[in-house]
Design an enzyme around this catalytic site. Structure first.
Site, PDB file in Angstrom:
ATOM      1  CD  GLN A   2      25.665 180.853  62.446  1.00  0.00           C
ATOM      2  OE1 GLN A   2      25.329 180.571  61.295  1.00  0.00           O
ATOM      3  NE2 GLN A   2      25.382 182.008  63.013  1.00  0.00           N
TER       4      GLN A   2
ATOM      5  CB  SER B 205      27.539 183.046  70.488  1.00  0.00           C
ATOM      6  OG  SER B 205      27.742 183.694  69.268  1.00  0.00           O
TER       7      SER B 205
ATOM      8  CG  ASP C 240      29.354 188.539  64.116  1.00  0.00           C
ATOM      9  OD1 ASP C 240      29.302 188.190  62.922  1.00  0.00           O
ATOM     10  OD2 ASP C 240      28.945 187.820  65.038  1.00  0.00           O
TER      11      ASP C 240
ATOM     12  CE  LYS D 139      29.307 186.096  59.166  1.00  0.00           C
ATOM     13  NZ  LYS D 139      29.204 184.906  60.012  1.00  0.00           N
TER      14      LYS D 139
HETATM   15  C1  S3P Z   1      27.905 182.578  65.456  1.00  0.00           C
HETATM   16  C2  S3P Z   1      28.882 182.296  64.532  1.00  0.00           C
HETATM   17  C3  S3P Z   1      29.302 183.252  63.488  1.00  0.00           C
HETATM   18  C4  S3P Z   1      28.813 184.664  63.772  1.00  0.00           C
HETATM   19  C5  S3P Z   1      27.375 184.684  64.216  1.00  0.00           C
HETATM   20  C6  S3P Z   1      27.196 183.860  65.486  1.00  0.00           C
HETATM   21  C7  S3P Z   1      27.592 181.548  66.475  1.00  0.00           C
HETATM   22  O1  S3P Z   1      28.787 182.840  62.244  1.00  0.00           O
HETATM   23  O2  S3P Z   1      28.979 185.493  62.645  1.00  0.00           O
HETATM   24  O3  S3P Z   1      26.956 186.013  64.471  1.00  0.00           O
HETATM   25  O4  S3P Z   1      26.906 181.862  67.480  1.00  0.00           O
HETATM   26  O5  S3P Z   1      28.034 180.394  66.314  1.00  0.00           O
HETATM   27  P1  S3P Z   1      29.469 181.664  61.358  1.00  0.00           P
HETATM   28  O6  S3P Z   1      29.415 180.422  62.134  1.00  0.00           O
HETATM   29  O7  S3P Z   1      28.643 181.555  60.117  1.00  0.00           O
HETATM   30  O8  S3P Z   1      30.855 182.095  61.088  1.00  0.00           O
END
Ligand code: S3P
Length: 427
Positions: A166, A22, A313, A340
């Site tokens: 996200q 991330s 995750d 996912k």
């Molecule tokens: C992430 C947010 C998560 C996570 C993904 C990475 C990010 O998803 O599952 O692997 O880097 O902001 P969501 O925002 O859909 O919850």
């Protein structure tokens, strides 16, 4: 090629896991948006982060090949140029949704595409708020390809449900690029790396109770950042150490912010010995720790629903660990797992059942009945999902198990060296 890793009963040593995925995506994006040259150390070199690099290149940013130490010279908010090709995001949801926020505020049209898995994932959740802000967006139903006609945007007050870092980040980045104030209300906190990054770069970002307000600066300054180790990658080794018969595993330099440490907290509750050094604050306002994990006799847990976003995750891995925990483990409030890289509730439950674990699929989670000492065997179908491959890879590494993973190479999305590291610590 199929991977069958069989290893000893003791897990020992030290794994320096690769950089957080991330934060690696965000480091490239913020470096591109900044004025001046940023230096990034320890970026994750994986397929997903390469997707972000290549999308930024298509938008006119000179991003060098990913390397342990790299520099990126930003173009500022206005220096991006209209892409001549589709923005291919590969397997990466984070690339798609965060970059959608950036281009929504830019005066040209962009078209996002991705691989088969990404092309099945929901995009209305990010297109919706960006349209409310004034971008013009077309989707294929709820999915890619997604075309975004960007331009001047309006302020927004956005309710982030279901909790998605996200989508929240897309709204914050759109506000940043377009120079309009945005407020995001988060009934349940999601990972906060975008906010921490913006604060570290001096932006006027206020967080009060569950409301985040960004009053965007006119420009962002360049930065130097060491990317902390990825807790979602470290979790696989913590699990392997917890399931071993002896030994201790050290995981230095791991990101330990409260929005990402749910797996480690849960593993400790299940009875594993999980030590964490007092965290230190590092660049981009993040916390880093060294975890030390040893086995314990594990018992099942009910994962509190409000902890789910901090280990979203890691839930397939938790379900795999639960296969060896005395009693029942219940995961609920995790319907997001269905959208996912694969439907992670279905893929995890089907594969657990296939290797001999008693498991019930719930609409929003799973119920697993643990059996300490069980011998598990069978062929796991990953559907190209990296985290499913690695979670079952950990079970496959336990003595007496014979688990074959159909697509071991898919780990390259987040952790290209995973199989080597697993074999090394468990040998
Ligand atoms: C992430 C947010 C998560 C996570 C993904 C990475 C990010 O998803 O599952 O692997 O880097 O902001 P969501 O925002 O859909 O919850």
């Amino acid at each position: 090629m199929a991977a069958v890793t069989e290893v000893g009963a003791r897990v020992r040593g030290r794994v320096v896991v690769p950089g957080d995925k991330s934060i690696s995506h965000r480091a490239l994006m913020f470096a591109a948006l900044a004025t001046g040259t940023s230096r990034i150390d320890g970026i994750l070199d994986s397929a997903d982060v390469r997707s972000t690099a290549s999308v930024l290149r298509a938008l006119g940013v000179d991003v060098p090949p990913l390397a342990a130490t790299m520099s990126v010279t930003g173009v500022g908010f206005r220096g991006f140029r209209a892409p001549e090709v589709a923005l291919d995001c590969g397997n990466s949801g984070t690339t798609t949704r965060l970059m959608a926020g950036i281009v929504a505020g830019l005066p040209f049209t962009s078209r996002f595409t991705g691989d088969e898995s990404l092309s099945r994932r929901p995009m209305r959740r990010v297109a919706g708020p960006l349209e409310t802000m004034g971008a013009r967006i077309t989707l294929n139903g709820d999915a890619l390809p997604m075309q975004i006609e960007g331009g001047p945007l309006r302020p927004i007050r956005f309710m982030n449900t279901p909790a998605s870092a996200q989508v929240k980040s897309a709204v914050l980045l759109a506000g940043l690029v377009a120079g309009v104030t945005v407020a995001v209300i988060e009934p349940e906190p999601s990972r906060d790396h975008t906010e921490r990054f913006l604060l570290a770069l001096g932006a006027d970002l206020q967080v009060r109770d569950d409301i985040i307000v960004l009053r965007p600066p006119a420009a962002l300054r360049a930065f130097a950042l060491r990317v902390p180790g990825d807790p979602s990658s470290a979790a696989f080794f913590a699990a392997a150490a917890a399931l071993a018969k002896g030994g201790e595993l050290e995981l230095p330099g791991v990101l330990a912010s409260g929005t990402r440490d749910g797996f480690f907290r849960t593993l400790a509750e299940m009875g594993a010995v999980v030590g964490a050094e007092p965290p230190t604050v590092t660049d981009a306002g993040e916390m880093v720790t060294t975890y030390r994990v040893s086995p314990g006799s594990l018992r099942g847990v009910t994962v509190p629903k409000d902890r789910v976003p901090s280990m979203i995750d890691e839930l397939p891995l938790l379900a795999c660990v639960a296969a060896y925990a005395e009693g029942e483990t219940v995961i609920s409030g995790a319907a997001e797992l269905r959208v996912k890289e694969s439907d992670r509730i279905a893929t995890t439950a089907h594969n657990l059942a296939k290797v001999g674990v008693t498991v019930e699929e719930l609409p929003d989670g799973m119920r697993i009945v643990g059996r300490p000492g069980a011998r598990l065997s069978g062929r796991v179908v990953t559907h190209g999902d990296h985290r499913i491959a690695m979670a079952f890879g950990v079970l496959g590494a336990m003595p007496g198990n014979a688990i074959e993973v159909d697509d071991p190479e898919c780990v390259g999305v987040s952790y290209p060296g995973f199989w080597d590291d697993l074999a090394r610590v468990a040998a």
